[in-house]
Write an enzyme that holds these catalytic residues in place. Structure first.
Site, short mmCIF file in Angstrom:
data_model
loop_
_atom_site.label_atom_id
_atom_site.label_comp_id
_atom_site.label_asym_id
_atom_site.label_seq_id
_atom_site.Cartn_x
_atom_site.Cartn_y
_atom_site.Cartn_z
N PHE A 7 0.81 -1.22 0.00
CA PHE A 7 0.00 0.00 0.00
C PHE A 7 0.85 1.27 0.00
O PHE A 7 0.74 2.12 -0.88
CB PHE A 7 -0.95 -0.01 1.20
CG PHE A 7 -1.82 1.21 1.29
CD1 PHE A 7 -2.93 1.34 0.47
CD2 PHE A 7 -1.51 2.24 2.16
CE1 PHE A 7 -3.73 2.47 0.53
CE2 PHE A 7 -2.30 3.37 2.23
CZ PHE A 7 -3.42 3.49 1.42
N ASP A 27 10.08 -6.64 -4.65
CA ASP A 27 9.05 -7.13 -3.73
C ASP A 27 8.94 -8.64 -3.91
O ASP A 27 9.03 -9.13 -5.03
CB ASP A 27 7.71 -6.46 -4.04
CG ASP A 27 6.75 -6.47 -2.86
OD1 ASP A 27 6.36 -5.38 -2.42
OD2 ASP A 27 6.41 -7.57 -2.38
N THR A 31 3.00 -10.18 0.75
CA THR A 31 1.85 -9.40 1.24
C THR A 31 1.46 -8.31 0.26
O THR A 31 0.37 -7.76 0.37
CB THR A 31 2.14 -8.78 2.62
OG1 THR A 31 3.31 -7.96 2.53
CG2 THR A 31 2.34 -9.85 3.67
N ASP A 47 13.26 -11.88 -3.16
CA ASP A 47 13.20 -12.05 -1.72
C ASP A 47 14.51 -11.50 -1.15
O ASP A 47 15.59 -12.05 -1.42
CB ASP A 47 13.04 -13.52 -1.37
CG ASP A 47 12.86 -13.76 0.12
OD1 ASP A 47 13.21 -12.88 0.93
OD2 ASP A 47 12.37 -14.85 0.47
N ALA A 70 8.92 -5.50 4.54
CA ALA A 70 9.02 -6.10 5.87
C ALA A 70 7.93 -7.14 6.05
O ALA A 70 6.89 -7.10 5.39
CB ALA A 70 8.86 -5.03 6.95
N GLN A 71 8.19 -8.04 6.94
CA GLN A 71 7.15 -8.90 7.50
C GLN A 71 6.62 -8.08 8.66
O GLN A 71 7.34 -7.83 9.61
CB GLN A 71 7.77 -10.22 7.98
CG GLN A 71 6.82 -11.23 8.56
CD GLN A 71 6.03 -10.77 9.78
OE1 GLN A 71 4.83 -10.53 9.67
NE2 GLN A 71 6.66 -10.61 10.92
N SER A 112 9.17 1.18 12.68
CA SER A 112 7.83 0.92 13.19
C SER A 112 7.69 1.45 14.61
O SER A 112 8.64 1.41 15.40
CB SER A 112 7.58 -0.59 13.20
OG SER A 112 6.39 -0.90 13.89
N TYR A 136 8.83 -8.93 15.88
CA TYR A 136 8.79 -7.92 14.82
C TYR A 136 9.41 -6.62 15.30
O TYR A 136 10.27 -6.04 14.63
CB TYR A 136 7.34 -7.70 14.36
CG TYR A 136 7.17 -6.49 13.48
CD1 TYR A 136 7.67 -6.48 12.19
CD2 TYR A 136 6.52 -5.35 13.95
CE1 TYR A 136 7.53 -5.37 11.37
CE2 TYR A 136 6.37 -4.24 13.15
CZ TYR A 136 6.87 -4.25 11.86
OH TYR A 136 6.74 -3.15 11.06
N LYS A 140 12.83 -4.78 13.87
CA LYS A 140 12.87 -3.42 13.34
C LYS A 140 13.90 -2.58 14.10
O LYS A 140 14.65 -1.81 13.51
CB LYS A 140 11.48 -2.77 13.39
CG LYS A 140 10.46 -3.42 12.47
CD LYS A 140 10.89 -3.42 11.03
CE LYS A 140 10.35 -2.23 10.27
NZ LYS A 140 10.59 -2.27 8.84
#
Length: 149
Positions: A7, A27, A31, A47, A70-71, A112, A136, A140
């Site tokens: 997005f 990418d 996701t 990847d 990111a995951q 994040s 996560y 980060k």
């Protein structure tokens, strides 16, 4: 740009293209969605955690890298912490190595709020103590620390 099929990345790509920039998108489409990639951008399905990834990237000169990939799920990070580390930390380190090898001087990293942990409704600035509550958030923050070095 990494994560350009997501997005935020797709919207940033559109704006950069409007401003006349050439944009390459990397990418893995885990996701993100191929249909989000704006027309005019060059797309590579890669990847970042793959150790051979840097050998498959273009030799073209780049002014900057926007690293948005990111995951991003705290829940998934508990289900598979190894995947989280490979995606968020190893992928970032690989990309940094590629930038160093090619003299890319601008690396814009999307971190994040999760690096700060549970902060409730209070205002938080960058001097706030970091106490991540998920793998996560740890990943980060780890990437931020690598970037500092």
């Amino acid at each position: 740009m990494t994560g350009g099929a997501g997005f935020i990345g797709s919207h940033l790509t559109r704006r950069l293209l409007e401003l006349g920039h050439k944009v390459w998108i990397l990418d893995n489409l885990r996701t993100g969605y191929r249909e989000n990639v704006p027309s005019g951008a060059t797309f590579l399905q890669i990847d970042l955690s793959d150790v051979d990834m840097v050998d498959t990237l273009p030799e073209s000169p780049f002014d900057a890298v926007f690293h948005l990939a990111a995951q991003s799920s705290g829940e998934i990070s508990f289900d598979d912490p190894g995947y989280d580390v490979r995606t968020n930390v190893v992928g970032t380190l690989q990309l940094l190595r590629w930038c160093q090898q090619r003299g890319v001087l601008r690396f814009l990293y999307a971190s994040s709020m999760s690096i700060y942990g549970d902060v409730g409704e209070q205002a938080v600035d960058e001097d706030h103590p970091c106490r991540p509550k998920s793998f996560y958030g740890v990943g980060k923050l780890t990437s931020e620390l690598y970037l500092d070095i």
